[in-house]
Design a protein around this motif. Sequence first.
Motif, PDB file in Angstrom:
ATOM      1  N   ASN A 104      -6.614  -7.021   1.137  1.00  0.00           N
ATOM      2  CA  ASN A 104      -6.263  -7.405  -0.234  1.00  0.00           C
ATOM      3  C   ASN A 104      -4.980  -6.680  -0.612  1.00  0.00           C
ATOM      4  OD1 ASN A 104      -8.322  -5.050  -0.176  1.00  0.00           O
ATOM      5  ND2 ASN A 104      -7.207  -4.750  -2.092  1.00  0.00           N
TER       6      ASN A 104
ATOM      7  N   ARG B 222       0.835  -1.205   0.000  1.00  0.00           N
ATOM      8  CA  ARG B 222       0.000   0.000   0.000  1.00  0.00           C
ATOM      9  C   ARG B 222       0.869   1.253   0.000  1.00  0.00           C
ATOM     10  NH1 ARG B 222      -5.559   0.699   2.206  1.00  0.00           N
ATOM     11  NH2 ARG B 222      -5.792   2.705   3.230  1.00  0.00           N
TER      12      ARG B 222
ATOM     13  N   HIS C  99      -8.572   1.789  -8.385  1.00  0.00           N
ATOM     14  CA  HIS C  99      -8.651   1.059  -7.125  1.00  0.00           C
ATOM     15  C   HIS C  99      -9.642  -0.072  -7.350  1.00  0.00           C
ATOM     16  CE1 HIS C  99      -7.571   1.951  -2.838  1.00  0.00           C
ATOM     17  NE2 HIS C  99      -8.348   0.908  -2.666  1.00  0.00           N
TER      18      HIS C  99
ATOM     19  N   SER D  88     -11.438  -5.833  -3.287  1.00  0.00           N
ATOM     20  CA  SER D  88     -11.538  -6.072  -1.846  1.00  0.00           C
ATOM     21  C   SER D  88     -12.120  -7.460  -1.560  1.00  0.00           C
ATOM     22  CB  SER D  88     -12.424  -5.004  -1.200  1.00  0.00           C
ATOM     23  OG  SER D  88     -11.899  -3.728  -1.435  1.00  0.00           O
TER      24      SER D  88
ATOM     25  N   SER E 214      -8.655  -2.793   3.891  1.00  0.00           N
ATOM     26  CA  SER E 214      -9.203  -4.008   3.287  1.00  0.00           C
ATOM     27  C   SER E 214      -8.070  -5.034   3.115  1.00  0.00           C
ATOM     28  CB  SER E 214      -9.859  -3.687   1.951  1.00  0.00           C
ATOM     29  OG  SER E 214      -8.993  -2.925   1.138  1.00  0.00           O
TER      30      SER E 214
END
Length: 341
Positions: free
Chosen positions: A137, A50, A231, A143, A135
């Motif tokens: 993932n 991320r 996203h 997600s 989330s």
Amino acid sequence: MDGQPEQIAEAVTRLRSGGLVAFPTETVYGLGADAQSDGAVRRVFEVKGRPAHNPLIVHVSGEAMAKSVAAEWPEDARKLAERFWPGPLSIVVPKRMSVPEIVTGGGPNVAVRCPSHPLTLALLEAFGGPLVGPSANVSGFVSPTTAEHVREAFDERDVFVLDGGACTGGIESTVVSVVGGKARVLRSGLIDAAVIGEVLGRAVECADSGVVSSLPSGSTPAEAPGQLSSHYAPKAKAVMVEVREVERVVAGVTGECVLITHVAEKDEPFPQPLPSGKGLQRHVIRMPADARGYARRLYAALREADAMHPELIVIVMPPDETKNPVWRAVRDRLKRATTRE
Ligand code: AMP
Ligand code: MG
């Protein structure tokens, strides 16, 4: 649920040693870590891949725990927590100094939420402190709405999964900021800005237009960090088209093609079956026609479509019902799932 106390005990042990635990919520599965541990939160960013500027929502068991991370707990926050918690609403308030900067992407505010899943509330109580929970993932992708989705993405040695069944909401929480006496919805979700406005007794600005280019219109990166235009995206290329364009778009695909549609077969203006590409099959995933049903199915449908490794995923544009918050939220997620940047 058999074995639940043992599962929670194991999860708490992992969290106390700086490990990661995926937990179920009513929206999607979260990737949990001790929100007060810089090192544990850093692991979350590493494992998810991320971007560091994308802040994490802090999950709490209730208002008392929320106040342990909030420097102020304004009257607006109190009213919203009283009305919507436990539930799919994240409230952005000024953060305490003790909250590691990495949690908020270096910003001065923190998003807090009390999720309504009993297993996760039990986990928060047993752990006795706040947990970050993005989330569960890999960053940017679809997600997870089942424990299986989480297991597919992460090694069991990295992430312990608490299995609480399929998520009932299906899309991420509404994010509302009450910083500086202003109430603004930064990300749409199952809880509507209008209902938030009723609770606060005044109109609430909706910074999330539902059709996002790079940031919600009218907001600055500092206010709405992490609202990336691309996203929730499947690996295959995906496009969103009006129902009348489906036939033309599908006809242009020479490989496998998956159509995701909420329109009843009898109402579809294109031929059945769809024009096929050089003997290759067209797959159709039928979605519920109601907004909540669609939201609940959305991410699982994107994953099913992706698993067929198609050349293209064609998604029929959901209704343009800007007054229906759940359709707005669904369109927002689909817009980002079909954007590549
Ligand atoms: P995710 O955890 O993937 O559901 O993403 C969480 C999202 O919540 C972020 O991408 C931001 O849009 C929003 N968010 C989290 N923390 C903050 C914050 N401190 N201020 C504003 N928005 C936030
Ligand atoms: Mg996410």
